[in-house]
Write a protein that holds these residues in place. Structure first.
Motif, PDB file in Angstrom:
ATOM      1  N   ARG A 199     -44.725  -0.044 -89.007  1.00  0.00           N
ATOM      2  CA  ARG A 199     -43.608  -0.973 -89.087  1.00  0.00           C
ATOM      3  C   ARG A 199     -43.657  -2.052 -90.537  1.00  0.00           C
ATOM      4  NH1 ARG A 199     -44.853  -2.377 -82.687  1.00  0.00           N
ATOM      5  NH2 ARG A 199     -44.594  -0.082 -82.145  1.00  0.00           N
ATOM      6  N   GLY A 200     -42.304  -1.868 -91.185  1.00  0.00           N
ATOM      7  CA  GLY A 200     -42.609  -2.207 -92.507  1.00  0.00           C
ATOM      8  C   GLY A 200     -42.460  -3.660 -92.979  1.00  0.00           C
ATOM      9  N   VAL A 201     -42.170  -4.511 -92.475  1.00  0.00           N
ATOM     10  CA  VAL A 201     -42.137  -5.849 -92.983  1.00  0.00           C
ATOM     11  C   VAL A 201     -42.998  -6.979 -92.099  1.00  0.00           C
ATOM     12  CG1 VAL A 201     -40.477  -7.684 -93.613  1.00  0.00           C
ATOM     13  CG2 VAL A 201     -39.851  -5.297 -93.796  1.00  0.00           C
ATOM     14  N   ILE A 202     -43.535  -7.693 -92.918  1.00  0.00           N
ATOM     15  CA  ILE A 202     -44.065  -9.079 -92.242  1.00  0.00           C
ATOM     16  C   ILE A 202     -43.565 -10.093 -93.012  1.00  0.00           C
ATOM     17  CG2 ILE A 202     -46.036 -10.463 -91.830  1.00  0.00           C
ATOM     18  CD1 ILE A 202     -47.541  -7.739 -91.635  1.00  0.00           C
ATOM     19  N   VAL A 203     -42.976 -11.140 -92.456  1.00  0.00           N
ATOM     20  CA  VAL A 203     -42.348 -12.522 -93.050  1.00  0.00           C
ATOM     21  C   VAL A 203     -43.403 -13.519 -92.622  1.00  0.00           C
ATOM     22  CG1 VAL A 203     -40.463 -13.932 -92.937  1.00  0.00           C
ATOM     23  CG2 VAL A 203     -40.275 -11.672 -92.336  1.00  0.00           C
ATOM     24  N   VAL A 204     -43.623 -14.364 -93.948  1.00  0.00           N
ATOM     25  CA  VAL A 204     -44.365 -15.767 -93.710  1.00  0.00           C
ATOM     26  C   VAL A 204     -43.537 -16.826 -94.124  1.00  0.00           C
ATOM     27  CG1 VAL A 204     -46.356 -16.921 -94.936  1.00  0.00           C
ATOM     28  CG2 VAL A 204     -46.322 -14.365 -94.300  1.00  0.00           C
ATOM     29  N   THR A 205     -43.541 -17.900 -93.324  1.00  0.00           N
ATOM     30  CA  THR A 205     -42.574 -18.984 -93.858  1.00  0.00           C
ATOM     31  C   THR A 205     -43.658 -20.190 -93.694  1.00  0.00           C
ATOM     32  OG1 THR A 205     -40.497 -20.217 -93.483  1.00  0.00           O
ATOM     33  CG2 THR A 205     -41.785 -19.626 -91.488  1.00  0.00           C
ATOM     34  N   GLN A 206     -42.996 -21.412 -94.082  1.00  0.00           N
ATOM     35  CA  GLN A 206     -43.681 -22.512 -94.049  1.00  0.00           C
ATOM     36  C   GLN A 206     -44.179 -23.411 -92.861  1.00  0.00           C
ATOM     37  OE1 GLN A 206     -41.001 -23.374 -97.997  1.00  0.00           O
ATOM     38  NE2 GLN A 206     -42.354 -25.264 -97.279  1.00  0.00           N
TER      39      GLN A 206
END
Length: 338
Positions: A199-206
């Motif tokens: 599964r192709g996307v990991i999102v990082v935020t603040q």
């Protein structure tokens, strides 16, 4: 499970001051009893911090870690506990408050750690999580000598799969290797497991609010496209911690998995933010939300915003274009708040 008499004891006295732990007693059951605050008074809830101290002390004692019980304030700094793990000394603070912990309380604890011998580690455990402004403590300019934990960490530590010592070792290791002081192991490991399954996307935020808003964005795209997308979104509490977390994840995901950092401009130009990330994190795609991610939810047509359109193209590559309108995002916000 706790028997009814033990449950009543915990619920009657959440401070656990007179509670006798027996070897058969599962710490996870005591934690569950403390979490069950339906119908309980404010005074009862305030006492749970003492119960949390006792749980930590009991967990370390059971794992044969050299541990010292809480120290009263009249003897100097009030400490909720101190221990030696793998030859490293640590002091501990346990909080179970109504609101997430702010940067002020983290800074106060940092001062206690700084007053100890160089090399002492601070362990801050908050059952209510950490506030948006806690990132000001975590940002550059502070010596990293404190790691953070929450109820999810304790739940895993008291499970049949984990232990308190294993949880601490993992956090200390990540802080030393990657500079991530709030390594949320269960959640991050699930994201890495997803990546290893293709599964192709990991999102990082603040921060936690941006995390929540981006989760709603992904869900809204799924509704528009008629599909369910499993896209992990991880909050890191601050620009530099987001950078450290994104780098740590990018180093472990298989080829083909995108790590995407979605960050606010915070007054800096988009060009300067992108330049910082390109220098510090060449393996991470960065999207700058100007002025904020929340502003996407005020747009009549969200994908007319360049940053939102960029995130859409990275997550939903190959999917037909579909517009998200603000009324859908607002509805999802209301549903989630219920």
């Amino acid at each position: 499970m706790l028997d009814p008499e033990q449950i009543e004891h915990v619920l009657a006295d959440p401070s656990l001051k007179s509670f006798e732990f027996v070897p058969e007693l599962k710490l996870r059951d005591v934690l569950a009893a403390l979490r069950d605050d339906v119908g309980r008074s404010p005074a009862w809830r305030r006492k749970r911090g003492y119960g949390l101290e006792r749980l930590v002390y009991e967990a370390l004692s059971r794992e044969h870690v050299q541990v010292r019980p809480p120290t009263p304030a009249r003897r100097g700094d009030q400490l909720d506990g101190a221990f030696v793990l793998d030859g490293r000394s640590a002091i501990c603070e346990c909080k179970w408050e109504a609101k997430p912990i702010s940067s002020t309380k983290l800074t106060q604890f940092q001062a206690k750690v700084d007053r100890r011998l160089v090399g002492t580690i601070g362990v801050f455990i908050s059952a209510s999580g950490y506030a948006e402004d806690s990132h000001t403590y975590l940002e550059r300019g502070h010596q990293l000598n404190t790691v953070l934990a929450d109820l999810d960490d304790l739940t895993w530590a008291f499970s049949s799969e984990g232990s308190f010592s294993m949880m601490l070792r993992g956090k200390i290791q990540r802080a030393a290797w990657d500079g991530v002081v709030y390594w949320r192991d269960p959640e991050i490991q699930r994201a890495l497991d997803n990546a290893r399954q293709g599964r192709g996307v990991i999102v990082v935020t603040q921060g936690p609010r941006d995390e929540w808003l981006l989760q709603l964005f992904v869900r809204a795209m799924g509704e528009v496209l008629g599909k369910v997308f499993d896209v992990p979104v991880l909050a890191a509490y601050g620009v530099y911690q987001a950078n450290a977390l994104a780098n740590a994840i990018a180093a472990e995901v298989p080829d083909g998995t995108k790590v995407v950092a979605v960050v606010d401009g915070d007054g800096a130009s988009a060009e300067d933010v992108v330049a910082f990330w390109q220098e510090q994190s060449p393996g991470v795609d960065v999207i700058v939300a100007e002025p904020t991610i929340e502003s996407w939810f005020d747009s009549g047509a969200v994908l007319e915003i360049a940053a939102a359109r960029q995130l859409y193209s990275l997550i939903f590559a190959g999917e037909p274009g579909a517009q998200i309108r603000s009324d859908l995002l607002r509805r999802l916000q209301q549903e989630h708040a219920r």
